[in-house]
Design a protein around this motif. Structure first.
Motif, PDB file in Angstrom:
ATOM      1  N   ASN A 107     -23.036  39.714  35.381  1.00 23.54           N
ATOM      2  CA  ASN A 107     -23.007  38.239  34.764  1.00 23.54           C
ATOM      3  C   ASN A 107     -21.900  37.502  35.749  1.00 23.54           C
ATOM      4  OD1 ASN A 107     -23.482  36.419  32.540  1.00 23.54           O
ATOM      5  ND2 ASN A 107     -21.371  37.109  32.047  1.00 23.54           N
ATOM      6  N   CYS A 130     -25.827  44.099  27.353  1.00 22.10           N
ATOM      7  CA  CYS A 130     -26.033  42.948  26.588  1.00 22.10           C
ATOM      8  C   CYS A 130     -26.189  42.581  27.668  1.00 22.10           C
ATOM      9  CB  CYS A 130     -25.206  43.135  25.892  1.00 22.10           C
ATOM     10  SG  CYS A 130     -24.469  44.072  24.541  1.00 22.10           S
ATOM     11  N   TYR A 131     -25.031  42.556  28.445  1.00 24.16           N
ATOM     12  CA  TYR A 131     -24.926  41.760  29.937  1.00 24.16           C
ATOM     13  C   TYR A 131     -25.549  41.268  30.894  1.00 24.16           C
ATOM     14  CZ  TYR A 131     -20.229  39.611  28.689  1.00 24.16           C
ATOM     15  OH  TYR A 131     -19.389  38.773  26.973  1.00 24.16           O
ATOM     16  N   ARG A 155     -29.903  40.003  25.940  1.00 22.46           N
ATOM     17  CA  ARG A 155     -29.013  38.874  26.636  1.00 22.46           C
ATOM     18  C   ARG A 155     -28.349  37.691  27.169  1.00 22.46           C
ATOM     19  NH1 ARG A 155     -29.046  41.867  21.887  1.00 22.46           N
ATOM     20  NH2 ARG A 155     -26.730  42.511  21.682  1.00 22.46           N
ATOM     21  N   GLY A 156     -27.607  38.399  27.696  1.00 22.45           N
ATOM     22  CA  GLY A 156     -26.643  37.605  28.714  1.00 22.45           C
ATOM     23  C   GLY A 156     -26.660  36.925  29.468  1.00 22.45           C
ATOM     24  N   ASN A 157     -28.508  37.423  30.210  1.00 23.57           N
ATOM     25  CA  ASN A 157     -29.231  36.830  31.051  1.00 23.57           C
ATOM     26  C   ASN A 157     -31.291  36.516  31.529  1.00 23.57           C
ATOM     27  OD1 ASN A 157     -26.861  36.157  33.427  1.00 23.57           O
ATOM     28  ND2 ASN A 157     -25.626  37.723  32.770  1.00 23.57           N
ATOM     29  N   SER A 159     -33.901  41.585  23.536  1.00 30.35           N
ATOM     30  CA  SER A 159     -33.609  40.734  22.276  1.00 30.35           C
ATOM     31  C   SER A 159     -32.578  41.258  21.369  1.00 30.35           C
ATOM     32  CB  SER A 159     -34.435  39.447  22.861  1.00 30.35           C
ATOM     33  OG  SER A 159     -34.702  39.966  21.832  1.00 30.35           O
ATOM     34  N   LEU A 162     -28.468  47.061  20.324  1.00 23.18           N
ATOM     35  CA  LEU A 162     -27.619  47.011  19.746  1.00 23.18           C
ATOM     36  C   LEU A 162     -26.793  47.377  21.016  1.00 23.18           C
ATOM     37  CD1 LEU A 162     -26.064  47.481  16.766  1.00 23.18           C
ATOM     38  CD2 LEU A 162     -26.269  49.648  16.814  1.00 23.18           C
ATOM     39  N   CYS A 163     -25.332  46.678  21.053  1.00 20.25           N
ATOM     40  CA  CYS A 163     -24.725  47.115  22.300  1.00 20.25           C
ATOM     41  C   CYS A 163     -24.044  48.411  21.665  1.00 20.25           C
ATOM     42  CB  CYS A 163     -23.373  45.428  21.802  1.00 20.25           C
ATOM     43  SG  CYS A 163     -22.345  46.062  22.393  1.00 20.25           S
ATOM     44  N   GLY A 206     -21.112  49.239  22.505  1.00 22.66           N
ATOM     45  CA  GLY A 206     -19.553  48.885  21.563  1.00 22.66           C
ATOM     46  C   GLY A 206     -18.552  49.394  22.231  1.00 22.66           C
ATOM     47  N   GLY A 230     -18.567  46.507  24.787  1.00 22.03           N
ATOM     48  CA  GLY A 230     -18.586  45.083  25.992  1.00 22.03           C
ATOM     49  C   GLY A 230     -17.177  43.991  24.971  1.00 22.03           C
ATOM     50  N   GLY A 231     -16.864  42.707  26.002  1.00 22.69           N
ATOM     51  CA  GLY A 231     -15.847  42.415  25.018  1.00 22.69           C
ATOM     52  C   GLY A 231     -14.340  42.442  25.286  1.00 22.69           C
TER      53      GLY A 231
END
Lengths: 262, 431
Positions: A103, A153-154, A157-159, A184, A187-188, A190, A192-193
């Motif tokens: 990403n 997620c990345y 949903r992210g891409n 889409s 569930l993450c 946990g 990320g970010g």
């Protein structure tokens, strides 16, 4: 390993350029579990005969965790240093072993002077399958096994990449089962970010346990992942639930390598 | 004549008041930092048509999507009826459009059916909120005003639809009785069933018809002026909000140009930045956010789809993306009120970070984009969380200890863990 993994420096010294650069990522380089996935990606590349190379010790963190943690300075320092290396090697196409690296290089590097064609390793595997260069034969059979795929997620949903990893699993003739929260709505795990690098805030459950509970509900033999951080979180979850014997958490690259006896 | 004057005054006053409040909101949104969302007009228009007009993101949850569709379509179409009411009110006419004949009957008949479906949908919504206690409608941020707001909206809509149907019932009965002024016009597929419960006397019927007519139109004008204070503002802002929404991949976070200048200057001393914009990094208060973030806040109708899919919230953490949006709106409203009362320079010593949104909330986010994906009107709570993190990290150096350790590792070892860069390629040595 049975073959030598070529580096960009070596290729350049020989006056050659690879078709594709394999961006390993920090987890893929240092994390023991993720290192196995890295080697399997190399085995796949080697097996199909693509001319590839890695940066080796010249690789450096993309800056993704710094950016998600809010440190834009550190991110851009990392990004510009990496772009300088990548541009110096005249890199055109990159495959990454991690959705976060994917990403960041794909979406956030172009604005800083680094424009490359970037794909995730599940997309590479899908392409190779479509081109007939990769099959699922000569190795472990996954036929009829219950496999569920966890969307990172990345990547998802992210891409918007939901199909490539599933296509890579479809050739196995396995029984693909979706979790309730998938694609889409996935569930993450946990991680990320920048959560990977800190303790979670106070709550009543860990996110990876919530995810593993959901996965175990459908009774899979394999939980397929496409991200080294998801791998850590999901494996920890399976361990915590004492299900390590019944349920394996495997990266798509590992599954592909096993199915082809690499 | 008196009635016409009263009608004119009320209408003008309602429109004037609404304009004043709308302009205040637009002024507040403009307090946000610039961000270019004028590119790709065609793609933006399509996004708006698909997401706002087409309600494409609602279908994920079929039951509310179905009910919401009736209320939405009812709202849009019954507004044609308001046009007739306006003309009748101003000129003292009655059912001015009846000249349309068969088409008029068809229209009135459709309005009645829609009014009925709106009525039923709103009633079911009330049950969902207050009796079934659906989890999405609760949460720490859904106490007091936000909870009442939803109920007021639903009750108002039920009352407006009731007035519309009773007005038609009385009118229909007067038409049958041949009362003067009540021309035979319209079809009454729903209100015909209400005729029997109305009194038989002509004067009472006229009284009911007129009362309902006035209640309906005054209700609509009052409701219009309720919007700027309510979560229900989404009925207007859903359209610009989707038009100006982010078209890039969700995983992509903006590269801060101010940082690029500094980093370039650091790496290359001969580099002279084109334009250095002073100001802080990230956001401490709402005015540090972009105007799109602020428009998002005014658009939020507090449906809670974001919070219901948030991994942090699901596992009991304090973070709720809906609260992030509600806090942002509450704070920008407060900043706007300060400007009205004390002038543009006034500082009240409060800020979005800490006074509204806590550190614990912003650090619980996994940046998974589930909230952004779930929003039916393309609101982006994640961007606000990231801007607050940027301020905490770059302006205050206040991050959780382990995050600081991770950042230190990247700086020193070019990896988030404490490994030597020289060992980065060791994985190739093993089998």
């Amino acid at each position: 390993m049975e073959f030598k993994v070529p580096t960009m420096a070596e290729l350049m010294a020989a006056g050659e350029e690879p078709e594709i650069l394999f961006w390993v990522g920090c987890a893929g380089s240092y994390d023991e579990r993720a290192q196995k996935i890295t080697r399997d990606i190399c085995k796949i590349l080697h097996h199909v005969g693509i001319k590839y190379a890695v940066l080796g010790t010249e690789e450096s963190c993309t800056g993704d965790p710094a950016k998600r943690a809010g440190n834009e300075f550190l991110f851009q320092m990392q990004a510009m240093a990496n772009i300088e290396v990548l541009n110096a090697y005249n890199v055109k196409k990159i495959v990454t072993g991690c959705p976060h690296c994917f990403n960041t290089i794909k979406n956030e590097y172009p604005g800083l002077g680094g424009a490359y064609e970037v794909i995730h390793h599940t997309q590479l595997i899908q392409d190779l399958i479509n081109e007939g260069k990769l099959k699922a034969e000569g190795g472990e059979s996954f036929k009829g096994k219950k496999i569920t795929y966890h969307d990172p997620c990345y990547l998802g949903r992210g891409n918007g990449i939901y199909e490539a990893p599933r296509k890579a699993l479809e050739v196995l003739d396995a029984q693909l089962v979706e979790m309730k929260r998938c694609k889409s709505n996935g569930l993450c795990c946990g991680a990320g970010g920048a959560q990977m690098f800190k303790e979670p805030e106070k709550g009543n459950k860990d996110i990876n346990v919530e995810r593993i509970d959901e996965a175990l509900e459908i009774g899979p033999q394999v939980i397929a992942a496409g991200c080294p951080f998801c791998m850590t979180m999901l494996s920890d979850g399976v361990k915590l639930k004492d299900k390590e014997q019944e349920v394996k958490v495997l990266d798509i690259a590992e599954i592909t390598a096993r199915a082809n006896g690499l | 004549m008196v009635a016409q004057i009263i009608f004119l005054v009320l209408t003008l006053a309602a429109i004037a008041l609404f304009t004043v409040n709308l302009r205040k909101i637009i002024r507040n949104i403009r307090l946000g930092k610039p961000v270019n969302r004028q590119d790709q007009p065609q793609k933006r228009l399509l996004t708006m048509l698909r997401v706002a007009f087409g309600q494409s993101k609602m279908v994920v949850r079929p039951i509310p999507a179905f009910l919401h569709f009736f209320v939405y379509i009812g709202f849009v179409i019954i507004n044609i009826e308001v046009l007739e009411i306006m003309i009748d009110g101003l000129f003292g006419t009655h059912r001015i459009f009846n000249g349309l004949g068969g088409l008029y009957n068809f229209l009135i008949g459709s309005f009645e059916i829609l009014a009925f479906t709106v009525w039923v949908s709103c009633a079911i919504f009330l049950v969902r909120r207050n009796i079934l206690k659906i989890k999405r409608f609760s949460g720490v941020e859904m106490k007091s005003w936000p909870k009442s707001d939803a109920n007021y909206i639903l009750i108002t809509e039920i009352l407006l639809m009731s007035a519309f149907l009773f007005m038609n019932a009385a009118d229909a009965k007067l038409q049958v009785m041949g009362a003067s002024h009540y021309v035979t016009a319209g079809a009454f597929p729903v209100s015909q069933y209400l005729m029997n419960i109305l009194p038989a006397s002509e004067s009472a019927l006229i009284m009911i018809e007129r009362s309902c007519w006035w209640f309906h139109i005054i209700g609509i004008l009052a409701f219009l002026n309720y919007l700027p204070y309510s979560k229900h503002f989404h009925i207007l802002f859903a359209f610009p909000n989707t038009y100006f929404s982010n078209l890039e991949p969700k995983g992509e976070f903006t590269n801060m140009a101010s940082v690029t200048n500094e980093v370039k200057a650091m790496l290359d001393p001969s580099f002279i930045p084109a334009e250095t914009e002073a100001g802080k990094f990230g956001a401490k208060d709402v005015t540090d956010l972009s105007w799109v973030n602020l428009m998002n806040a005014y658009t939020c109708t507090e449906c809670g789809r974001c919070t219901s899919v948030c991994p942090a919230n699901i596992t009991g953490k304090l973070l709720s993306p809906r609260k992030i949006m509600m806090d942002t709106r509450d704070r920008i409203t407060e900043v706007g009120q300060n400007i009205d009362k004390h002038g543009a320079e006034h500082q009240d010593g409060k800020s979005l970070l800490d006074d509204y949104i806590s550190r614990e909330e912003i650090w619980a986010c996994t940046s998974c984009n589930a909230c952004v994906e779930a929003c039916p009107v393309n609101i982006d709570p994640l961007q606000i969380i990231m801007e607050l993190r940027r301020f905490a990290v770059m302006e205050e150096s206040q991050a959780p200890g382990s995050i600081n350790a991770m950042l230190g590792n990247i700086e020193n070892n070019q990896a988030p863990w404490k490994y030597s860069p020289a060992d980065r390629f060791n994985w190739a040595q093993e089998s």
